[in-house]
Scaffold this motif. Structure first.
Motif, mmCIF file in Angstrom:
data_model
loop_
_atom_site.group_PDB
_atom_site.id
_atom_site.type_symbol
_atom_site.label_atom_id
_atom_site.label_comp_id
_atom_site.label_asym_id
_atom_site.label_seq_id
_atom_site.Cartn_x
_atom_site.Cartn_y
_atom_site.Cartn_z
ATOM 1 N N LEU B 273 0.823 -1.215 0.000
ATOM 2 C CA LEU B 273 0.000 0.000 0.000
ATOM 3 C C LEU B 273 0.860 1.269 0.000
ATOM 4 O O LEU B 273 0.354 2.358 0.257
ATOM 5 N N PHE B 274 2.171 1.142 -0.270
ATOM 6 C CA PHE B 274 3.032 2.315 -0.393
ATOM 7 C C PHE B 274 2.523 3.169 -1.556
ATOM 8 O O PHE B 274 2.167 2.624 -2.582
ATOM 9 N N PRO B 275 2.481 4.498 -1.475
ATOM 10 C CA PRO B 275 2.988 5.335 -0.388
ATOM 11 C C PRO B 275 1.961 5.706 0.693
ATOM 12 O O PRO B 275 2.280 6.534 1.541
ATOM 13 N N GLU B 276 0.777 5.080 0.656
ATOM 14 C CA GLU B 276 -0.159 5.370 1.756
ATOM 15 C C GLU B 276 0.487 4.938 3.087
ATOM 16 O O GLU B 276 0.400 5.651 4.090
ATOM 17 N N PHE B 277 1.131 3.772 3.067
ATOM 18 C CA PHE B 277 1.959 3.352 4.184
ATOM 19 C C PHE B 277 3.404 3.684 3.827
ATOM 20 O O PHE B 277 3.778 3.629 2.655
ATOM 21 N N ASP B 278 4.206 4.038 4.830
ATOM 22 C CA ASP B 278 5.537 4.594 4.544
ATOM 23 C C ASP B 278 6.581 3.609 4.055
ATOM 24 O O ASP B 278 7.541 4.003 3.412
ATOM 25 N N THR B 279 6.430 2.338 4.412
ATOM 26 C CA THR B 279 7.503 1.378 4.104
ATOM 27 C C THR B 279 7.442 0.953 2.649
ATOM 28 O O THR B 279 6.421 0.443 2.190
ATOM 29 N N PRO B 280 8.539 1.150 1.901
ATOM 30 C CA PRO B 280 8.536 0.735 0.504
ATOM 31 C C PRO B 280 9.042 -0.694 0.316
ATOM 32 O O PRO B 280 9.616 -1.282 1.237
ATOM 33 N N ILE B 281 8.826 -1.229 -0.867
ATOM 34 C CA ILE B 281 9.459 -2.479 -1.272
ATOM 35 C C ILE B 281 9.725 -2.347 -2.758
ATOM 36 O O ILE B 281 8.963 -1.686 -3.472
ATOM 37 N N LYS B 282 10.832 -2.925 -3.198
ATOM 38 C CA LYS B 282 11.187 -2.823 -4.618
ATOM 39 C C LYS B 282 11.152 -4.215 -5.209
ATOM 40 O O LYS B 282 11.884 -5.091 -4.770
ATOM 41 N N VAL B 283 10.284 -4.413 -6.181
ATOM 42 C CA VAL B 283 10.211 -5.697 -6.860
ATOM 43 C C VAL B 283 10.393 -5.439 -8.341
ATOM 44 O O VAL B 283 9.710 -4.590 -8.917
ATOM 45 N N GLY B 284 11.309 -6.155 -8.939
ATOM 46 C CA GLY B 284 11.585 -5.955 -10.355
ATOM 47 C C GLY B 284 10.673 -6.775 -11.245
ATOM 48 O O GLY B 284 9.578 -7.151 -10.844
#
Lengths: 281, 467
Positions: B273-284
């Motif tokens: 739910l980023f950026p509504e929630f602050d923690t990001p994740i990067k998936v290629g």
């Protein structure tokens, strides 16, 4: 929920929170950190412990506004609350009698070095402190550090206060002069400053401790995002550190890993600026 | 009951694979009332009750199914909850096919009764009721004894609930900012909605259990200090939270996650739910998940939902040896996860910015059985090949977090880092300290942890009553 009992703006962008957290206060030691979350949708970020008061049950943290979370945090006023505060995490700085200890701090890491200098002094060391800032207006806690230091050197990059230049210059001069037999250097600040401090001390063979600040999530050894290479061996900063031998750290790997979420950090910050430009202070 | 017994179970409606692979909503949708009643009617109420013995917490399965069939929902809930504090969770994530359902009398003739689906149905019915309509749990009068439970995962929650019902005052110490342990950080929303977990946690709290969050035992206090602080007993349910890595070159490139990190960002921190929630994740675009257990399947399925176009399960053994539940592997495959079996990564490649760009793999073949009884994978000489990937999730398993064992005097641990405890009682060699779940067994299932929590709570209760 954890109450901010006292807030101080040390510079326009560096803030101090004294937070009610009796369990953490009881056990906090120099060099340890906490993981905090500003609110229910917030990320978990590590902040080093700047001070504690076991009787009052409070812990003091100092942070600089950099990204969204620290800016969000800066909107919290004294008397208000943050969602989560867990600690004291990581291993404390190893305090021993080294003879002469040089404490080097860059920027807001001065807040991290003060309790270490205090503990080193209490352990019977001669403490020489070197604190560096970009410019005069960012200088804080000079007197506080002086209290635990036999000598104190201040530098500013632009020469507006103290010696002109970066902290590695006085470190090098001190080691070159040979007038002190330095048992240990503790260098804490931005990664690049810690890297160059370590490079500076290496030719002199003086043991140099740094406090690493990689990305973290849980801070308890669970996720492994904070892994760093120390002498070719993978360590978790949150449980094996944050203090490591600066001469053994793979600095380039650490700096690459710190940049993992640069794009997302920018996006998050932009969104924050748009939604909250109204009530910052 | 004159009609002939249907040997097929009622199937569970699910979201279509290609639809669900793009969202985090629950995959399995649950029985409607008529499905549940029909399936409950398939239970022949046999005398031998093999299913009860097949359940690690000994749920009175025929009885709860009978009450359901008779539409006595409150009674069905009461029976279920008298043995199992977390039925809405177990109904979703228990491997019933190797437990209660495997030994069901009907399994010899056709499909066993869908016990797990019925459990979920009854538990979800209760959750949908207003508080006033929920059956009240029976709680024994206060004993005046205080117990500390370390960790709020399945073992800790079960032990806490059982001890509270026996009249003891229980405090759970949880290191993270929410209770639930692996149920919150590990198992994804689409398999176990977090709202369900929190509803079960609320139930445990309603029994009088106090949950202390952000409380890292070993840091704020050691187990010895807790025992000195007026607690009569301690139960350690700290799980297996330490991720294992491959220890091959290039493993610290950006884009290489432990499954723990990948799932924690996604589930606990809601990075989807980023950026509504602050923690990001990067998936290629091309993701390799190393390993083939349930955690690997969860990671692969999360990767798809986070936007990856190709997701691979890379496993050094063959399909037959995969530790994941067959159902989870099938779900993953239906959603488009590609299985690259008998393949083992040897090293990772990266670019000048420090990001992973690929991995060198070697083909494997199966040799003689090893200590685990499974055929040992052996490298095929000269079969190295390169896989282009931009994201890697290492899902090799986890070992217990050493934080508590290391800071507790006189606690015995094995070379795998697990805490030594009696299997029947959970008692450790340390006075007044019990342990159960993954911290004792190494990574296992939710229900086996619950079973351990339950057995330990009985032992703790006996000990405290004898004092």
């Amino acid at each position: 929920m954890y109450k901010i009992l006292h807030r101080e703006d040390l510079t326009p962008e560096i803030h101090l929170f004294e937070i009610a957290a009796p369990d953490v206060a009881k056990k906090a030691q120099a060099g340890q950190f906490v993981v905090i979350r500003a609110d229910e949708k917030g990320e978990r970020i590590p902040l080093t412990i700047a001070d504690w008061n076991r009787e009052k049950g409070t812990v003091t943290v100092v942070f600089m506004e950099v990204g969204k979370t620290t800016r969000r945090l800066a909107t919290v006023k004294a008397g208000e609350y943050i969602a989560n505060f867990a600690g004291p995490l990581g291993l404390p700085t190893h305090i021993d009698k080294y003879g002469t200890v040089v404490c080097v701090a860059g920027g807001f890491a001065i807040a991290t070095i003060v309790p270490i200098a205090r503990a080193m002094k209490a352990a019977g060391n001669k403490v020489i402190s070197i604190m560096g800032f970009r410019t005069k207006s960012l200088v804080f806690w000079e007197e506080r550090l002086r209290k635990y230091s036999d000598e104190l050197i201040v530098t500013t990059d632009d020469g507006t206060y103290g010696h002109k230049g970066v902290v590695t210059i006085p470190v090098k001069e001190l080691l070159e002069s040979g007038k002190e037999k330095v048992g240990l250097v503790v260098a804490i600040g931005p990664t690049v400053m810690m890297k160059f401090s370590s490079l500076t001390t290496k030719p002199f063979g003086v043991k140099t401790i740094v406090s690493l600040n990689p990305i973290m999530v849980d801070g308890t050894g669970m996720c492994g995002v904070c892994r760093v290479s120390i002498g070719g061996v993978t360590k978790f900063t949150c449980v094996d550190g944050p203090d490591f031998d600066g001469h053994q750290v793979d600095w380039d790997e650490l700096m690459a890993r710190q940049r993992t979420y640069l794009d997302e950090e920018k996006q998050s910050l932009e969104q924050w600026k748009q939604s909250c430009s109204c009530d910052r202070r | 009951m004159a009609e002939k017994l249907n040997l097929n179970r009622v199937s569970m409606p699910k979201q279509e694979p290609l639809v669900r692979a793009k969202n985090f909503n629950e995959v399995a949708l649950g029985y409607a009332a008529e499905n549940a009643l029909y399936e409950a009617g398939r239970c022949i109420q046999c005398k031998k009750r093999p299913c009860v013995a097949g359940c690690p917490v000994g749920v009175d399965i025929p009885e709860f199914i009978l009450a359901l069939r008779d539409k006595n929902m409150a009674e069905s809930v009461r029976i279920l909850k008298s043995k199992n504090a977390l039925p809405a969770i177990c109904g979703r994530v228990c491997p019933q096919e190797t437990q209660c359902e495997e030994v069901c009398t009907l399994a010899k003739k056709g499909a066993p009764v869908a016990i797990g689906r019925l459990e979920r149905y009854v538990a979800d019915w209760e959750l949908s009721q207003p508080a006033s309509a929920k059956p009240k749990p029976e709680i024994a009068p206060p004993t005046g004894k205080k117990i500390a439970v370390v960790g709020s995962g399945p073992a800790g929650l079960t032990a806490a609930a059982d001890l509270a019902k026996r009249g003891h005052k229980v405090t759970i110490f949880e290191a993270l900012h929410v209770a639930g342990g692996v149920l919150m950080y590990g198992i994804p929303e689409f398999r176990l909605p977090k709202q369900i977990v929190q509803a079960e946690v609320d139930y445990v709290k309603s029994l009088g259990v106090d949950v202390k969050l952000d409380a890292v035992v070993g840091k704020i206090a050691t187990v010895d200090e807790i025992l000195k602080d007026g607690y009569h007993a301690v139960f350690l349910g700290t799980g297996a939270g330490l991720p294992m890595f491959l220890r091959i070159p290039g493993e610290n490139y950006n884009g290489i996650y432990s499954a723990n990190e990948f799932l924690t960002r996604t589930n606990l921190m809601k990075a989807y739910l980023f950026p509504e929630f602050d923690t990001p994740i990067k998936v290629g675009k091309r993701v390799a998940v190393i390993g083939a257990g349930n955690v690997a399947m969860d990671s692969a399925r999360c990767a798809l939902r986070l936007g990856a176009s190709e997701v691979y399960i890379v496993y050094r053994r063959s399909r037959a040896e995969m530790p994941a539940r067959a159902e989870e592997a099938e779900n993953a495959e239906e959603e488009g996860v590609i299985f690259k079996l008998l393949t083992n990564p040897v090293r990772f490649f990266g670019n000048d910015k420090g990001w992973v760009t690929g991995m060198e793999c070697i083909e494997m073949e199966l040799g003689e059985p090893d200590a685990s009884g499974r055929r040992r994978p052996v490298e095929k000489k000269g079969s190295e090949f390169k896989m282009e990937v931009d994201t890697v999730v290492v899902a090799l398993g986890t070992t217990p977090n050493p934080l508590v064992p290391k800071t507790t005097a006189a606690l015995e641990t094995t070379k795998h880092g697990t805490v030594v405890a009696d299997e029947a009682t959970g008692k450790t060699v340390k006075d007044r300290v019990w342990a159960g779940g993954d911290v004792v067994t190494g990574a296992a299932t939710v229900i086996s942890a619950m079973g351990a929590g339950k057995r330990a709570s009985e032992s703790i209760d006996t000990f405290l009553k004898g004092q």
